[in-house]
Design an enzyme around this catalytic site. Structure first.
Site, PDB file in Angstrom:
ATOM      1  N   CYS A 113       0.827  -1.204   0.000  1.00 16.73           N
ATOM      2  CA  CYS A 113       0.000   0.000   0.000  1.00 16.73           C
ATOM      3  C   CYS A 113       0.866   1.260   0.000  1.00 16.73           C
ATOM      4  CB  CYS A 113      -0.929   0.010   1.215  1.00 16.73           C
ATOM      5  SG  CYS A 113      -2.077   1.411   1.198  1.00 16.73           S
ATOM      6  N   LYS A 154       1.950  -9.494  -0.707  1.00 14.53           N
ATOM      7  CA  LYS A 154       1.753  -8.513  -1.780  1.00 14.53           C
ATOM      8  C   LYS A 154       2.845  -7.452  -1.673  1.00 14.53           C
ATOM      9  CE  LYS A 154      -0.063  -5.745  -4.870  1.00 14.53           C
ATOM     10  NZ  LYS A 154      -1.375  -5.106  -4.760  1.00 14.53           N
ATOM     11  N   GLY A 220      -1.127  -4.492 -11.699  1.00 14.96           N
ATOM     12  CA  GLY A 220      -0.819  -3.169 -12.212  1.00 14.96           C
ATOM     13  C   GLY A 220      -1.260  -2.966 -13.642  1.00 14.96           C
ATOM     14  N   ARG A 244      -8.275  -2.173  -9.548  1.00 21.46           N
ATOM     15  CA  ARG A 244      -9.208  -1.116  -9.944  1.00 21.46           C
ATOM     16  C   ARG A 244     -10.059  -1.500 -11.144  1.00 21.46           C
ATOM     17  NH1 ARG A 244      -5.090   3.542 -10.853  1.00 21.46           N
ATOM     18  NH2 ARG A 244      -3.731   1.764 -11.256  1.00 21.46           N
TER      19      ARG A 244
END
Length: 358
Positions: A113, A154, A220, A244
């Site tokens: 993050c 991650k 990504g 996203r």
């Protein structure tokens, strides 16, 4: 983007957990709750990750109605992962135990993050700058987690583009597998980049070549089904996590399955198909959060779903005004009463807009 399916799209396994089709839904802070995960599964995602949870929060969780949704799972979700983020290694271990008790099949550690307030509290991507602490987090988490539950990590490709950041990345990467991690997910941007600029897929290829048979998932710039297959083709990673690009577009998973099978890209969902899934999503949220609470949380999803509508610019504001089921029906009556063709969402809508865990 034109794409050619990978020559051998092998099914994905994470340790003893069989996943299957290697296009999965990422953890997304504030988004990937149970309703979003269920919808993704119903539309082709083989595996999903819960929104990232702070270790401190999990340890203080008392089972109150207002917070019970964080650990809520359904039978149809499995396999599903819980993602942890925090600062202190010992708290990761205790929080992992809470996730295992809740029924999660995989424990994922967030070292990716890039949000400023997260970094300021020594969490998320901050750990990529302190390999010793990062590896202690992994070791404690693995030790506290039952052997049959895989632990994954991650990561981003480093704090920044410096040689020191690169060395730290590979130190953590090697050390993670040495400590029993079953897989890593690597995002092709640095922490400093956040969501600005392109994701470096060449770095993902380098990581996969370095690790050989060990499991690597890429992340990504995955905003279409073609992107998902193209990343695997270009980099050789074992699977991809859609972040996203999956918010408001769960059809990306069924579209990826079609392309992987050698079929043409399916048409985007029509307005009636969109309406059906949005209504299903709303009902799941209503069941989980209650009639009075679900509408406000569904606004952000409605706004994302509206990107598939041919009149996106006009539809979007109405989703932002939703307060309850009556408003949902009003949006449907105004914008989804005629079964017109939908559109594939414009990737530009998502670029530069980050959600932690993406």
């Amino acid at each position: 983007m034109a794409t050619v399916p990978p020559p051998a799209l092998a099914p994905l396994s994470i340790g003893p957990v069989y996943v299957g089709f290697p296009v999965v839904q990422a953890a997304l802070s504030g988004y990937s709750d149970c309703p979003m995960r269920v919808i993704a599964r119903r539309l082709g995602a083989s595996y999903t990750l819960c929104e990232v949870m702070l270790d401190q929060f999990l340890l203080s969780l008392k089972g109150r109605q207002r917070t019970s949704h964080f650990l809520y799972l359904t039978d149809e979700e499995h396999p599903v992962a819980g993602q942890l983020m925090g600062a202190e290694p010992e708290q990761f271990a205790a929080a992992s135990t809470k996730l295992v008790e809740a029924g999660f099949d995989v424990i994922d550690i967030n070292f990716g993050c890039p949000v400023k307030k997260v970094l300021g509290r020594c969490r998320g991507g901050f750990h990529l700058g302190q390999p010793d602490v990062a590896l202690e987090v992994i070791q404690r988490t693995r030790d506290a987690t039952p052997a049959h539950i895989p632990v994954t990590v991650k990561m981003r490709r480093g704090i920044d583009d410096s040689a020191e950041a690169r060395d730290n990345f590979f130190t953590i990467l090697e050390g993670a597998f040495a400590r029993g991690v079953a897989a890593v997910t690597v995002h092709g941007r640095t922490v400093k980049q956040r969501y600005i600029g392109p994701s470096n897929w060449n770095f993902l290829r380098e990581v996969k070549q370095f690790l050989g048979d060990r499991i690597v998932l890429g992340s990504g710039d995955l905003f279409s089904a073609a992107d998902c297959l193209e990343m695997m083709r270009q980099t050789g990673v074992d699977g991809v996590t859609v972040a996203r690009g999956a918010i408001g577009n769960p059809w990306i998973f069924s579209q990826a399955r079609a392309l992987a099978a050698g079929l043409p890209l399916p048409d985007p969902p029509s307005l009636f198909e969109q309406r059906e899934i949005i209504a299903e999503h709303y009902s799941l949220a209503e069941e989980l959060y209650g009639v009075d609470r679900c509408a406000v949380g569904m606004r952000k999803f409605g706004i994302k779903y509206s990107a598939l509508h041919p009149d996106f610019e006009q539809v979007r504001p109405d989703w932002g005004k939703m307060h309850g089921r009556e408003d949902l029906q009003a949006v449907f009556a105004k914008w989804y009463s005629e079964d017109r063709p939908g559109q594939h969402p414009d990737p530009a809508i998502h670029r530069g807009q980050g959600e932690c865990g993406a």
